[in-house]
Every structure is written in structure tokens, then in C-alpha cells.
Write an enzyme that holds these catalytic residues in place. Structure first.
Site, PDB file in Angstrom:
ATOM      1  N   THR A  88       7.709   4.322 -16.771  1.00  0.00           N
ATOM      2  CA  THR A  88       9.099   4.471 -16.338  1.00  0.00           C
ATOM      3  C   THR A  88       9.449   3.598 -15.128  1.00  0.00           C
ATOM      4  O   THR A  88      10.622   3.365 -14.860  1.00  0.00           O
ATOM      5  CB  THR A  88       9.408   5.944 -15.984  1.00  0.00           C
ATOM      6  OG1 THR A  88       8.541   6.363 -14.931  1.00  0.00           O
ATOM      7  CG2 THR A  88       9.236   6.840 -17.199  1.00  0.00           C
ATOM      8  N   ASP A  89       8.430   3.124 -14.391  1.00  0.00           N
ATOM      9  CA  ASP A  89       8.730   2.430 -13.132  1.00  0.00           C
ATOM     10  C   ASP A  89       9.561   1.160 -13.335  1.00  0.00           C
ATOM     11  O   ASP A  89      10.439   0.850 -12.525  1.00  0.00           O
ATOM     12  CB  ASP A  89       7.441   2.097 -12.382  1.00  0.00           C
ATOM     13  CG  ASP A  89       6.822   3.332 -11.734  1.00  0.00           C
ATOM     14  OD1 ASP A  89       7.501   4.379 -11.671  1.00  0.00           O
ATOM     15  OD2 ASP A  89       5.664   3.256 -11.283  1.00  0.00           O
TER      16      ASP A  89
ATOM     17  N   SER B  38       3.317   0.365 -15.678  1.00  0.00           N
ATOM     18  CA  SER B  38       4.421  -0.609 -15.740  1.00  0.00           C
ATOM     19  C   SER B  38       4.808  -1.169 -14.377  1.00  0.00           C
ATOM     20  O   SER B  38       5.585  -2.117 -14.302  1.00  0.00           O
ATOM     21  CB  SER B  38       5.644  -0.007 -16.428  1.00  0.00           C
ATOM     22  OG  SER B  38       6.368   0.829 -15.561  1.00  0.00           O
TER      23      SER B  38
ATOM     24  N   THR C 237       2.813   6.285 -18.074  1.00  0.00           N
ATOM     25  CA  THR C 237       2.430   7.692 -17.913  1.00  0.00           C
ATOM     26  C   THR C 237       2.432   8.431 -19.236  1.00  0.00           C
ATOM     27  O   THR C 237       1.663   9.374 -19.439  1.00  0.00           O
ATOM     28  CB  THR C 237       3.405   8.361 -16.921  1.00  0.00           C
ATOM     29  OG1 THR C 237       3.255   7.719 -15.660  1.00  0.00           O
ATOM     30  CG2 THR C 237       3.139   9.837 -16.757  1.00  0.00           C
TER      31      THR C 237
HETATM   32  N1  ASP Z   1       3.608   4.240 -12.816  1.00  0.00           N
HETATM   33  C1  ASP Z   1       3.949   4.707 -14.155  1.00  0.00           C
HETATM   34  C2  ASP Z   1       4.383   3.506 -14.960  1.00  0.00           C
HETATM   35  O1  ASP Z   1       5.442   3.001 -14.746  1.00  0.00           O
HETATM   36  C3  ASP Z   1       5.025   5.714 -14.044  1.00  0.00           C
HETATM   37  C4  ASP Z   1       5.511   6.267 -15.349  1.00  0.00           C
HETATM   38  O2  ASP Z   1       5.250   5.777 -16.431  1.00  0.00           O
HETATM   39  O3  ASP Z   1       6.279   7.254 -15.282  1.00  0.00           O
HETATM   40  O4  ASP Z   1       3.639   3.051 -15.812  1.00  0.00           O
END
Ligand code: ASP
Length: 356
Positions: free
Chosen positions: A112-113, A79, A32
Site C-alpha cells: 500500500t505504501d 512497495s 503486506t
Molecule cells: N510496506 C508495505 C508495502 O508497501 C505496506 C503495505 O503493503 O501495506 O509493501
């Protein structure tokens, strides 16, 4: 910030950066923090991994006051789709940076995932003697009040700080740094998405600098981790990864999923228990059968603040389960994955889990 395609990501220019600052290797993987939405007010419907690392770094000129950087775009993914191939590429570049006298630390931009999984994997697989920092964002780069630029600045400040060395990979989000083994993404809406429920943050980033809240650990890796790394280092490139799955216990659980996995050839299981790692009796039966076949099974818990201890039967080798201690199920799975990949004996798995 204007979205650019991955192919269009410009290299970060160091022109004008003061010499004498720490040199960082920046490895970009997407997420993200590199996400782009159709309009500034859109926070959840966006394309992760849209901006190149060159554009992301150029957008925060304040970075130049803290470090000199060389950036590599290793991937452009959400991710949630992290895979073993990218983990291997990250581990290789981080290990090379540890041995490169021209580099003082590594910064990884990441979704973050699965950030806590990648951080934990790197800390297990690589001797991170220099600062290694992962950072991401909860809002896409195109959002009003995007959190990525400030997280990036804080991550650079932590990675450039010698006090971050010897702590293993750190996750820097929302002005705080968390240790890889302790960090947990615990909510999916606000920028304050990570916590270390048992131990708290390792450091805070303040205007005046990075404030470390506890001393770094011992300089040497604990014996079981050092032994694991030595074996992993001896693996040929492209060595296969074992098949390890999570199976969950809950009200009305059955043993069906575990039985199907065993029949399909799964090589290790992490049981996501309730409470202190308790398992529904219907799930227990196939798991005991699995250990009877020589398959490793780790008991963990779905409770974020759980400590899963070996029970008396396990300690006597009766059920043959290992216990995850304070590790989340997803991190216990990484221990099992790497231990199996390294060809460790089942008797060594508990010693590895006990390190955390
Ligand atoms: N779905 C995103 C990822 O993990 C969420 C994020 O980055 O906050 O790439």
C-alpha cells in the site's frame, strides 16, 4: 495461511472454475497482503512479500465464483522499494493484457505504501481500456482478522465487472474503489487506509455486486495523455529515466537541498509547497535559478485538499514554474518523470498536469 517462499509459490489451479466467467491476469508484486509475521497477533513487525500468489489465491476459494485467473509472480517486494524496472515490467504486461482478446482485465497485488504511485503511473503510461485493479492489505496474511483475503475478493469482483472499464486503474481496499489520480494513502494503521479526499470513491463493493457511484470518463484519452503515450511507446527498451526529486518548503526552509541537487545534475524538481503551493523565499531563489537554466519545476502542496493554481507571474512565463493543480507532489513527480522521459517540451508539461 502458511507462509511460502517466493520460489515456492504454487500456480493457481483453475480446476473446477466455471467457464464463461471473465478471464483475469493477476500480477503479484508482494506487499503486506503477502506478508508474514511470527504470530497472528503481530500486525506491524512482519516481512512483506512472503507469500506466493498461488497460495494467496488458493486461500480464497470464493474467488472462483467471479473469475478465471492466471497468475504471475512479477516480484516479491515491500512497495516502499518500488523501482522503475518493476514499473516497466508491470506496464508491459498490462499493455499486453489490453491487447489480448483472451483477457478481460488485470488485477495487481501490491504494497500500500506506493500503490497510488504505481496506479497513477500505469494510468498515464498505458491505455487501460479494460479493468485494471490494484489491491493490497494493511495487515499481514498471518494476522488475526487479516484484511487481504476480503480485499482480494473485492478486487476480483471489480476487475471482473465490465463497469470498471474506461476508468483507468482503480485501487480497491476496504470495500471501496478509488481512481488512481484521486487516491491517497492517508493513514497507516487501520484497514481503511485509502481515501480520495476531493472526489470520494468511484465504487463500493456490496454483497450484491459492485455499485459504481459515478459514470466512467470519456472513452478517448485527453490529447496530452495520448501524445505522451505515443512518445513513450516509441522509446527503446531500457531507455533511461530522468532524475526528478521533491524539495520541501516549511518553516525555516533553506535553499540548500535544491542547490545541492542542481549542482549534482538533477533534471527536474517538484516543490512541495505549503497551503496553496506557497514557497519559502529561501527556497524560491534556487528554484527560480533552476528554471533560468531550463530545468522544469512544478509547484505542488503538502496539503491533501489543495488545488495549486498558476499565479499571475507563472501564467506570464515569468517564474517558469508549472502548477500541480489537485495532484499530490508524488503524482506531479510522475508526470514530470514521464514527460521528461518522453522528451516533451517544457511548454507541454502544464497541459499534462491540467488533465488531472
Ligand atoms: N510496506 C508495505 C508495502 O508497501 C505496506 C503495505 O503493503 O501495506 O509493501
Amino acid at each position: 495461511m502458511k507462509p511460502t517462499s517466493p520460489a515456492g509459490s504454487a500456480p493457481f489451479s483453475q480446476a473446477g472454475a466455471p467457464v464463461g466467467l471473465p478471464n483475469l491476469l493477476v500480477l503479484a508484486t508482494g506487499g503486506t497482503i503477502a506478508g508474514a509475521a511470527a504470530a497472528p497477533e503481530i500486525l506491524s513487525r512482519y516481512q512483506a512479500g512472503s507469500l506466493g500468489i498461488g497460495a494467496m489465491l488458493e486461500a480464497v476459494p470464493q474467488l472462483r465464483a467471479h473469475a478465471r485467473m492466471q497468475a504471475e509472480q512479477l516480484a516479491q517486494i515491500d512497495s516502499k522499494d518500488m523501482d522503475f524496472g518493476l514499473w516497466e515490467a508491470l506496464a508491459r504486461r498490462v499493455a499486453e493484457a489490453m491487447d489480448d482478446p483472451a483477457l478481460d482485465g488485470v488485477l495487481i497485488t501490491h504494497g500500500t505504501d506506493t500503490m497510488e504511485e504505481t496506479a497513477f503511473f500505469l494510468g498515464l503510461a498505458v491505455d487501460c481500456r479494460k479493468p485494471v485493479v490494484l489491491c493490497g492489505a494493511m495487515r499481514p496474511a498471518t494476522a488475526l482478522s487479516a484484511d487481504g483475503p476480503l480485499n482480494l475478493l473485492h478486487a476480483v469482483r471489480v476487475a471482473a465487472d465490465p463497469g470498471a472499464a474506461g476508468r483507468g486503474p482503480l485501487i480497491v481496499m476496504h470495500q471501496q474503489a478509488f481512481a488512481a489520480a484521486e487516491a491517497l494513502k492517508f493513514q497507516s494503521l487501520s484497514p481503511d487506509a485509502f481515501a480520495a479526499p476531493l472526489a470520494g470513491p468511484v465504487a463500493r463493493v456490496e454483497d450484491g455486486g459492485v455499485r459504481f457511484l459515478r459514470p466512467a470518463g470519456p472513452a478517448r484519452a485527453p490529447g496530452p495523455v495520448a501524445a505522451l503515450r505515443a512518445r513513450l511507446a516509441g522509446l527503446p527498451p531500457g531507455a533511461p529515466w530522468p532524475w526528478v526529486e521533491l524539495v520541501a518548503s516549511h518553516a525555516g526552509a533553506s535553499g540548500g537541498a535544491a542547490e545541492a541537487l542542481l549542482a549534482a545534475g538533477v533534471q527536474g524538481l517538484v516543490a512541495v509547497g505549503t497551503g496553496a503551493g506557497t514557497l519559502h523565499k529561501a527556497l524560491l531563489a534556487p528554484l527560480v535559478a533552476a528554471t533560468g537554466l531550463g530545468l522544469p519545476v512544478v509547484r505542488a502542496s503538502r496539503v491533501p485538499l489543495a488545488a495549486v493554481e498558476r499565479d499571475a507571474a507563472e501564467a506570464n512565463g515569468k517564474l517558469g514554474f508549472a502548477a500541480a493543480g489537485c495532484l499530490s507532489p508524488q503524482k506531479a513527480r510522475i508526470v514530470l518523470l514521464l514527460a521528461l522521459r518522453a522528451g516533451l517540451k517544457q511548454a507541454d508539461f502544464q497541459a499534462l498536469l491540467d488533465v488531472f
